[in-house]
Motif scaffolding. Structure first.
Motif, short mmCIF file in Angstrom:
data_model
loop_
_atom_site.label_atom_id
_atom_site.label_comp_id
_atom_site.label_asym_id
_atom_site.label_seq_id
_atom_site.Cartn_x
_atom_site.Cartn_y
_atom_site.Cartn_z
N THR A 7 47.07 -4.29 -5.97
CA THR A 7 47.61 -5.17 -5.21
C THR A 7 46.40 -6.06 -4.99
O THR A 7 45.42 -6.27 -4.71
CB THR A 7 47.75 -4.38 -3.18
OG1 THR A 7 49.00 -3.55 -3.02
CG2 THR A 7 48.20 -5.86 -2.44
N ALA A 8 47.29 -7.37 -5.31
CA ALA A 8 46.42 -8.40 -5.49
C ALA A 8 46.30 -9.37 -4.10
O ALA A 8 47.19 -9.30 -3.30
CB ALA A 8 46.46 -9.85 -6.53
N ILE A 9 44.75 -9.86 -3.72
CA ILE A 9 44.62 -10.57 -2.45
C ILE A 9 44.42 -11.94 -2.46
O ILE A 9 43.53 -11.78 -3.02
CB ILE A 9 45.01 -9.82 -1.29
CG1 ILE A 9 45.23 -8.50 -1.06
CG2 ILE A 9 44.53 -10.55 0.09
CD1 ILE A 9 44.80 -7.36 0.05
N ILE A 10 44.98 -13.35 -1.60
CA ILE A 10 44.58 -14.29 -2.23
C ILE A 10 43.40 -14.62 -0.74
O ILE A 10 43.81 -14.59 -0.10
CB ILE A 10 44.79 -15.20 -3.16
CG1 ILE A 10 45.42 -15.36 -4.74
CG2 ILE A 10 44.14 -17.16 -3.40
CD1 ILE A 10 45.90 -16.04 -4.67
N CYS A 11 42.57 -14.97 -0.94
CA CYS A 11 41.61 -15.61 0.86
C CYS A 11 41.01 -15.98 0.66
O CYS A 11 40.32 -17.24 -0.56
CB CYS A 11 40.49 -14.26 0.93
SG CYS A 11 38.83 -14.17 -0.38
N LEU A 55 40.66 -8.97 -5.39
CA LEU A 55 40.97 -9.78 -3.95
C LEU A 55 39.68 -10.85 -4.76
O LEU A 55 39.20 -10.86 -5.83
CB LEU A 55 39.21 -9.50 -2.74
CG LEU A 55 39.52 -10.22 -1.86
CD1 LEU A 55 40.00 -10.91 -1.07
CD2 LEU A 55 38.00 -10.25 -1.10
N PHE A 56 40.77 -12.11 -5.02
CA PHE A 56 40.69 -13.39 -5.54
C PHE A 56 40.43 -14.61 -4.26
O PHE A 56 40.50 -14.85 -2.97
CB PHE A 56 41.75 -14.19 -6.09
CG PHE A 56 42.19 -13.27 -7.18
CD1 PHE A 56 41.39 -13.45 -8.47
CD2 PHE A 56 43.16 -12.14 -6.88
CE1 PHE A 56 41.95 -12.71 -9.31
CE2 PHE A 56 43.93 -11.55 -7.80
CZ PHE A 56 42.99 -11.48 -9.68
N SER A 57 39.52 -15.99 -4.88
CA SER A 57 39.73 -16.93 -3.96
C SER A 57 39.12 -17.72 -4.85
O SER A 57 39.41 -17.56 -6.08
CB SER A 57 37.94 -16.80 -3.72
OG SER A 57 36.89 -16.67 -4.27
N PHE A 58 40.22 -18.96 -4.25
CA PHE A 58 40.78 -19.84 -5.53
C PHE A 58 39.83 -21.45 -4.49
O PHE A 58 40.76 -21.25 -3.89
CB PHE A 58 42.11 -19.95 -6.25
CG PHE A 58 42.65 -18.99 -7.19
CD1 PHE A 58 42.22 -18.75 -8.19
CD2 PHE A 58 43.32 -17.67 -6.46
CE1 PHE A 58 42.24 -18.04 -9.35
CE2 PHE A 58 43.14 -16.67 -7.67
CZ PHE A 58 42.90 -16.91 -8.67
N PRO A 59 39.84 -22.42 -5.10
CA PRO A 59 39.82 -23.40 -4.00
C PRO A 59 41.31 -23.98 -3.92
O PRO A 59 42.33 -23.96 -4.42
CB PRO A 59 39.08 -24.35 -5.01
CG PRO A 59 39.35 -24.11 -6.53
CD PRO A 59 39.19 -22.59 -6.26
N ILE A 113 46.22 -4.36 11.62
CA ILE A 113 45.27 -5.05 12.12
C ILE A 113 45.62 -6.40 11.54
O ILE A 113 46.71 -6.36 10.36
CB ILE A 113 43.66 -4.63 12.48
CG1 ILE A 113 43.20 -3.81 11.29
CG2 ILE A 113 43.81 -3.58 13.07
CD1 ILE A 113 42.55 -3.42 10.24
N ALA A 114 44.08 -7.39 11.57
CA ALA A 114 44.96 -8.18 10.63
C ALA A 114 43.36 -8.75 10.05
O ALA A 114 42.28 -8.73 10.69
CB ALA A 114 45.68 -9.88 11.35
N ASP A 115 43.78 -9.19 8.77
CA ASP A 115 42.41 -9.52 8.21
C ASP A 115 42.53 -10.75 7.96
O ASP A 115 42.73 -11.31 9.49
CB ASP A 115 42.65 -9.75 6.39
CG ASP A 115 43.35 -9.82 5.65
OD1 ASP A 115 43.98 -10.93 6.34
OD2 ASP A 115 43.18 -10.30 4.38
N PRO A 116 41.34 -11.10 7.55
CA PRO A 116 40.47 -12.38 7.93
C PRO A 116 41.38 -14.52 7.90
O PRO A 116 41.58 -14.92 8.44
CB PRO A 116 39.55 -13.34 7.12
CG PRO A 116 39.27 -11.66 6.94
CD PRO A 116 39.84 -10.40 6.83
N ASP A 117 42.41 -14.03 6.68
CA ASP A 117 43.40 -14.47 6.73
C ASP A 117 45.36 -14.10 7.45
O ASP A 117 45.71 -14.96 6.66
CB ASP A 117 43.80 -15.28 5.01
CG ASP A 117 42.85 -15.43 4.90
OD1 ASP A 117 42.29 -16.75 4.58
OD2 ASP A 117 41.64 -15.18 3.17
N ASN A 118 45.22 -13.44 8.64
CA ASN A 118 45.86 -12.88 9.41
C ASN A 118 46.97 -11.96 8.42
O ASN A 118 48.47 -11.97 8.32
CB ASN A 118 46.83 -14.01 10.10
CG ASN A 118 47.54 -13.96 11.29
OD1 ASN A 118 46.64 -12.26 11.99
ND2 ASN A 118 48.46 -14.14 11.64
#
Length: 126
Positions: A7-11, A55-59, A113-118
């Protein structure tokens, strides 16, 4: 098909989300890459040796609705042996679980629960 591969998640905040998924949830880091051309991190995570999350981060990623009944991915769910134990573990990191509910079809207990991005994360007792 054989199984779900990952599963891909963008944070929105890579440092905070990395800590959440590795320290709070205890997922194992397989590989971490910073892609300079995209200004993006990619963190591959495993549970019990099985690759499960990218887990991805993008500006400047756009926000996505996360309400329980919004269209799209609803939540991630993890099977647990002991619901109270995982709730206490999360609470030790100031991550508070919803009240425990009972699945009306299986009579199994679960909570969210919720992750930091809800993003909702479910723990479903075995």
């Amino acid at each position: 098909m054989n199984k779900i591969h990952h599963t891909a998640i963008i944070c929105s905040n890579y440092k905070i989300s990395k800590k959440f998924y590795t320290h709070v949830l205890g997922l194992e880091i397989i590989r971490e890459v910073y892609r300079q051309e995209r200004q993006s991190y990619k963190l591959d995570l495993a549970l019990n040796g099985d690759y499960i999350i990218e887990l991805f981060s993008f500006p400047n990623s756009p926000k996505r609705p996360s309400r329980p009944e919004a269209c799209g991915l609803r939540h991630l769910a993890f099977e647990v042996d002991d619901l109270e134990k995982i709730i206490a573990h999360c609470k030790s990191y100031n991550v508070i679980a919803e009240p425990i509910r009972i699945d009306e079809f299986t009579n199994k207990r679960f909570t969210f629960i919720a992750d930091p991005d809800n993003l909702p994360i479910e723990f479903y007792e075995k």
